[in-house]
Structures are given as structure tokens and as C-alpha cells.
Design an enzyme around this catalytic site. Structure first.
Site, PDB file in Angstrom:
ATOM      1  N   HIS A  58     -42.939   7.185  -2.004  1.00  0.00           N
ATOM      2  CA  HIS A  58     -42.872   7.796  -3.349  1.00  0.00           C
ATOM      3  C   HIS A  58     -44.281   7.955  -3.898  1.00  0.00           C
ATOM      4  O   HIS A  58     -44.961   6.963  -4.205  1.00  0.00           O
ATOM      5  CB  HIS A  58     -42.045   6.917  -4.296  1.00  0.00           C
ATOM      6  CG  HIS A  58     -41.821   7.535  -5.633  1.00  0.00           C
ATOM      7  ND1 HIS A  58     -40.572   7.899  -6.089  1.00  0.00           N
ATOM      8  CD2 HIS A  58     -42.680   7.870  -6.626  1.00  0.00           C
ATOM      9  CE1 HIS A  58     -40.683   8.421  -7.308  1.00  0.00           C
ATOM     10  NE2 HIS A  58     -41.970   8.414  -7.644  1.00  0.00           N
ATOM     11  N   HIS A  60     -47.169  10.882  -6.127  1.00  0.00           N
ATOM     12  CA  HIS A  60     -47.403  12.126  -6.902  1.00  0.00           C
ATOM     13  C   HIS A  60     -48.784  12.653  -6.536  1.00  0.00           C
ATOM     14  O   HIS A  60     -49.786  12.255  -7.120  1.00  0.00           O
ATOM     15  CB  HIS A  60     -47.311  11.850  -8.406  1.00  0.00           C
ATOM     16  CG  HIS A  60     -45.932  11.481  -8.839  1.00  0.00           C
ATOM     17  ND1 HIS A  60     -45.029  12.400  -9.342  1.00  0.00           N
ATOM     18  CD2 HIS A  60     -45.281  10.294  -8.789  1.00  0.00           C
ATOM     19  CE1 HIS A  60     -43.885  11.775  -9.609  1.00  0.00           C
ATOM     20  NE2 HIS A  60     -44.011  10.499  -9.280  1.00  0.00           N
ATOM     21  N   GLN A 153     -40.410  17.514 -13.695  1.00  0.00           N
ATOM     22  CA  GLN A 153     -41.011  16.478 -14.554  1.00  0.00           C
ATOM     23  C   GLN A 153     -40.569  16.589 -16.016  1.00  0.00           C
ATOM     24  O   GLN A 153     -40.354  15.588 -16.689  1.00  0.00           O
ATOM     25  CB  GLN A 153     -42.539  16.573 -14.462  1.00  0.00           C
ATOM     26  CG  GLN A 153     -43.305  15.708 -15.452  1.00  0.00           C
ATOM     27  CD  GLN A 153     -43.363  14.246 -15.056  1.00  0.00           C
ATOM     28  OE1 GLN A 153     -44.068  13.879 -14.128  1.00  0.00           O
ATOM     29  NE2 GLN A 153     -42.609  13.411 -15.746  1.00  0.00           N
ATOM     30  N   HIS A 211     -36.051  10.422  -9.377  1.00  0.00           N
ATOM     31  CA  HIS A 211     -36.471   9.400 -10.311  1.00  0.00           C
ATOM     32  C   HIS A 211     -35.199   9.042 -11.079  1.00  0.00           C
ATOM     33  O   HIS A 211     -34.582   9.924 -11.691  1.00  0.00           O
ATOM     34  CB  HIS A 211     -37.501   9.950 -11.289  1.00  0.00           C
ATOM     35  CG  HIS A 211     -38.865  10.136 -10.709  1.00  0.00           C
ATOM     36  ND1 HIS A 211     -39.126  11.003  -9.688  1.00  0.00           N
ATOM     37  CD2 HIS A 211     -40.052   9.550 -11.023  1.00  0.00           C
ATOM     38  CE1 HIS A 211     -40.424  10.942  -9.389  1.00  0.00           C
ATOM     39  NE2 HIS A 211     -41.000  10.079 -10.181  1.00  0.00           N
ATOM     40  N   GLU A 214     -35.440   5.138 -14.694  1.00  0.00           N
ATOM     41  CA  GLU A 214     -36.774   4.529 -14.816  1.00  0.00           C
ATOM     42  C   GLU A 214     -36.977   4.156 -16.276  1.00  0.00           C
ATOM     43  O   GLU A 214     -37.701   4.818 -17.024  1.00  0.00           O
ATOM     44  CB  GLU A 214     -37.865   5.503 -14.340  1.00  0.00           C
ATOM     45  CG  GLU A 214     -39.242   4.830 -14.275  1.00  0.00           C
ATOM     46  CD  GLU A 214     -40.363   5.784 -13.886  1.00  0.00           C
ATOM     47  OE1 GLU A 214     -40.099   6.992 -13.712  1.00  0.00           O
ATOM     48  OE2 GLU A 214     -41.509   5.310 -13.747  1.00  0.00           O
ATOM     49  N   ASP A 310     -46.549   5.494  -5.741  1.00  0.00           N
ATOM     50  CA  ASP A 310     -46.279   6.275  -6.960  1.00  0.00           C
ATOM     51  C   ASP A 310     -47.527   6.990  -7.478  1.00  0.00           C
ATOM     52  O   ASP A 310     -47.543   8.211  -7.570  1.00  0.00           O
ATOM     53  CB  ASP A 310     -45.653   5.396  -8.049  1.00  0.00           C
ATOM     54  CG  ASP A 310     -44.860   6.199  -9.079  1.00  0.00           C
ATOM     55  OD1 ASP A 310     -44.759   7.425  -8.918  1.00  0.00           O
ATOM     56  OD2 ASP A 310     -44.340   5.599 -10.030  1.00  0.00           O
TER      57      ASP A 310
END
Ligand code: FE2
Length: 425
Positions: A58, A60, A153, A211, A214, A310
Site C-alpha cells: 500500500h 501513494h 481520493q 481504503h 480509516e 503508505d
């Protein structure tokens, strides 16, 4: 004649015995106490640990190494990070994204990470990050597997353009369907987004990685819905729930119902210990919740738990060098998993379990697997976790692609040079 032999290796997941690893045409073709054949290239592992490469399940990549743009996250919270990213997004260029992504890939390789699943924000009409990272994935393919997730997002339903942008990203070749149900306006909208996104994945034969939950909200119920839709659509084994931090705050009775549903769906679970421990529990005074999902219990139930990094130096996290051992170490501390077998489980969470979550083929240290591995300056996995040692050599398809010198510090005592050995012999 073999292409490559690694001699005197201690295998991750294996015994303390030393073995030789023979490779040809990018595959492991022989494993044994002593390979008598010759090879074009031979390396002496000196009894150090040879591990399959690390896997970051995971990440970005589009925001990585953008720390401080347009300004520093002063509160350090998830929501200020999202706000900063929203401000930075219109100014992204392909050149900038590519430069940062390549630098991150170089860091990853030097740390022995040869596979990354990266979410890429599709809430941008230009889809510049999507196109650039697809390009980077192609360019870096000889060295590292970069798998991309179409990530809305700004919310699949909050952003009115997200669905058509996500479809466009998938049409361009993005590999996995993402989502962010807890960021939709209501729990109901979040549920609807899960249904729609899983249907898109089912129609296209794709994997899903959302996601999910969270937050610190004990009533967040999106992983339940994700499990339900996975089973309904026959997507078992192809769906991952990332973060699942709300499980930390849920009541035990509800969790006793939830985990069997997750098992039924064969969900992969992807916690991100470095980020979860820093971003969650921010509304608590004391005691403060840790905000990491129930790794120990999920593993005990038989679920595949694969940890991710992440973020590295972005609006959400100002630290990191993309070292998956750091992730596993944080995870085992936060999860109180310091038993010997639990530490090995955490090592697997950044190696074998990650490969399973990403669906990597021919991963491992057996005959027939890709000749991808890393030699660490440590005797075994627990020592690797303890020392986060040098990755002496990283091999991809039987070719050495990264090298770090053996690191042996020394003291000067009474005028004499005394080398320091951090192991207990
Ligand atoms: Fe994430």
C-alpha cells in the site's frame, strides 16, 4: 552452465543450514547444500540471510517526496493532509511526478523492495498522475513491479466526476479498483460506492483494494459491506481492505461476527503501521488509541495480512526511506507481537503475504520461482527486524541491481581498533 550461484545462504523461512542457490534465465533452478556446477557469476552470501524481496502492499507514489508542498502539514492530521494534497494537485506536472516516482523506486530497490502497489489519485480531469505512473511502471518493469490502484481520493460520490475518471483510468491500464467509502458524505453513500466499485471490478475481472474504515469510528461498517459484496460477486481472494483502523475501536462482540465474514470473503488486510499510529487517535486525549487494526487476531483467523508503507515524505507523513523492515518493526511494536513466531509473521507481512495480496506470480525462494532476492547483513529474519541492516545485494531475475557495502563500525579503545559486532555469538 548456470548464470548465477549464491553460495552459503541462509534462507528466510528456512532452517539455519547454509544452502547454495542456482539460477538460470532469471529463475531459481537449483537449491542445495552444495551445488557442484559452475556459473558465470558467483556470490558468497557468507551465511547471511537471503530473503525474497520485500513487497509494499500500500503506497501513494503520486504524492511521495512532495513534503512541504505547498506547505507543511502543521496539525499532522489526515484531514489537513487531504486539504494540502487538494491544494498541491492542480500544480502537478508529469515531469515532477516522474522525477519523484523514479527517485522513490530507486530508494525502494536499494532497500530490497521489488514490488509496490501504489494508489493513484484519479480525481483530476487531466489524469496526469495516472498517465505518468503507468509510464514509470513500464520503464521500471525490469527492476520493480509497480501495480496501480485507481483511487478516488476526493470520494467516489463526493466528486461528481469520479466515476467517469475512474473508468478512464482503468481503460488506460490501471490494474486495480480503489475506493474510500469512509470519506463519502454518509455511511449509506459509502456502502453504495462499495457496491458500484466492486461491480466495476467484477465486470472487468480486476482486483479491488479500498481504503476502508480509516477512522477511529467504532460504528464504521464499510469492511462488513466490502466482505458482503466480495462474496456476492464471487470476488473471493481478489479484494483487499486497506487500513481498517476502525476495527481497533470496535466492540469485541461485533468483531466476533465481522472476522468470520471477512474470512468467508477471503479478504486481504493491509494495515499501514507507520501512518496508522501517527494519524489515528488524534481526537483522543488520554488514553490515546493506537489506531492500528487487529493484526494478531486477523492473522489468527487465517486472513492474509500484508503491511504497507503508505507514505514517504508527503502531506501525511514527513519521514521514511521506504524501508519495509521499518514498517514491520512498527507493526510488531504497535500490535504487541514480540513473540518469536509473531515477529516472523510480521516479516512475512512485508514479503510473502504482500506477494499474495498483489497476486505476484513465481514469488519465493523455491525452485521455479523468479530469481529475485535480497541478501541482508543479518543471520535471520528476527535479526533483520532488530537491526534493519544493509541490503548487501539485491537481485532481479538473477541480475544484481543494487549493492550496499557490508557495514562494520569500529571503536578506538586504548589506541586499538575494535570492530563492533551487533550480534550475540
Ligand atoms: Fe493510503
Amino acid at each position: 552452465m548456470l548464470d548465477l550461484i549464491i553460495r552459503n545462504a541462509r534462507l528466510a523461512g528456512g532452517s539455519e543450514e547454509r544452502v547454495d542457490i542456482g539460477c538460470k534465465l532469471g529463475k531459481i533452478v537449483e537449491l542445495g547444500a552444495r551445488i557442484n556446477e559452475k556459473a558465470e557469476r558467483e556470490y558468497d552470501a557468507k551465511g547471511y540471510l537471503v530473503s525474497p524481496p520485500f513487497v509494499d502492499s500500500h503506497f501513494h507514489m503520486d504524492s511521495a517526496l512532495s513534503y512541504g508542498r505547498p506547505r507543511i502539514n502543521r496539525s499532522g492530521t489526515l484531514l489537513e493532509g487531504i486539504e494540502l494534497w487538494r491544494e498541491a494537485k492542480p500544480h502537478l506536472t508529469s515531469d515532477d511526478i516522474k522525477k519523484r516516482a523514479l527517485q522513490l523506486c530507486h530508494w525502494a530497490i536499494a532497500k530490497g523492495n521489488l514490488a509496490i502497489r501504489s494508489h493513484v489519485d484519479i480525481c483530476d480531469p487531466s489524469l496526469v498522475a495516472v498517465e505518468t505512473l503507468l509510464d514509470v511502471a513500464k520503464e521500471m518493469k525490469p527492476y520493480i513491479d509497480l501495480q496501480l490502484v485507481a483511487f478516488p481520493q476526493d470520494g467516489f460520490y463526493r466528486d461528481p466526476n469520479a466515476e467517469q475518471l475512474l473508468i478512464r483510468a482503468l481503460d488506460k491500464g490501471v490494474h486495480v479498483v480503489g475506493g474510500i467509502p469512509h470519506f463519502e458524505r454518509t455511511m449509506h453513500d459509502g456502502s453504495l460506492s462499495i457496491t458500484r466499485l466492486c461491480e466495476i471490478a467484477a465486470e472487468r475481472g480486476l482486483m479491488v483494494d479500498m481504503h476502508c474504515d480509516e477512522s477511529d469510528d467504532p460504528m464504521s461498517r464499510h469492511v462488513e459491506m466490502l466482505a458482503r459484496e466480495t462474496t456476492r460477486l464471487g470476488l473471493q481472494g481478489r479484494v483487499a481492505g486497506s487500513h481498517l483502523t476502525s476495527m481497533h475501536s470496535m466492540d469485541d462482540y461485533y468483531v466476533s461476527k465481522l472476522i468470520p465474514l471477512m474470512c468467508e470473503a477471503e479478504l486481504h488486510v493491509i494495515p499501514n503501521p507507520l501512518i496508522n499510529i501517527t494519524l489515528q487517535g488524534r481526537h483522543d486525549s488520554y488514553p490515546k488509541r493506537r489506531g492500528m487494526t487487529r493484526v494478531k487476531e486477523l492473522m489468527a483467523a487465517g486472513l492474509n495480512v500484508a503491511c504497507g508503507h503508505d507514505c514517504v515524505m508527503d502531506p501525511w507523513y514527513s519521514l521514511g526511506s521506504h524501508d519495509m523492515l521499518e514498517v514491520a518493526v512498527m507493526g510488531l511494536h504497535v500490535g504487541q507481537m514480540t513473540g518469536q513466531s509473531e515477529m516472523l509473521d510480521m516479516y512475512r507481512s512485508v514479503t510473502f503475504n504482500g506477494a499474495k495480496a498483489l497476486g505476484l506470480e513465481n514469488y519465493g525462494l523455491e525452485v521455479g520461482c523468479n530469481a529475485d532476492f535480497v541478501i541482508l547483513q543479518a543471520k535471520n529474519e528476527v535479526e533483520a527486524l532488530r537491526l534493519r541492516p544493509a541490503r548487501l545485494r539485491v537481485f532481479r531475475r538473477g541480475i544484481s541491481i543494487s549493492e550496499t557495502p557490508e557495514h562494520i563500525p569500529s571503536l578506538t579503545l586504548d589506541g586499538k581498533n575494535v570492530p563492533i559486532n551487533f550480534t550475540l555469538d
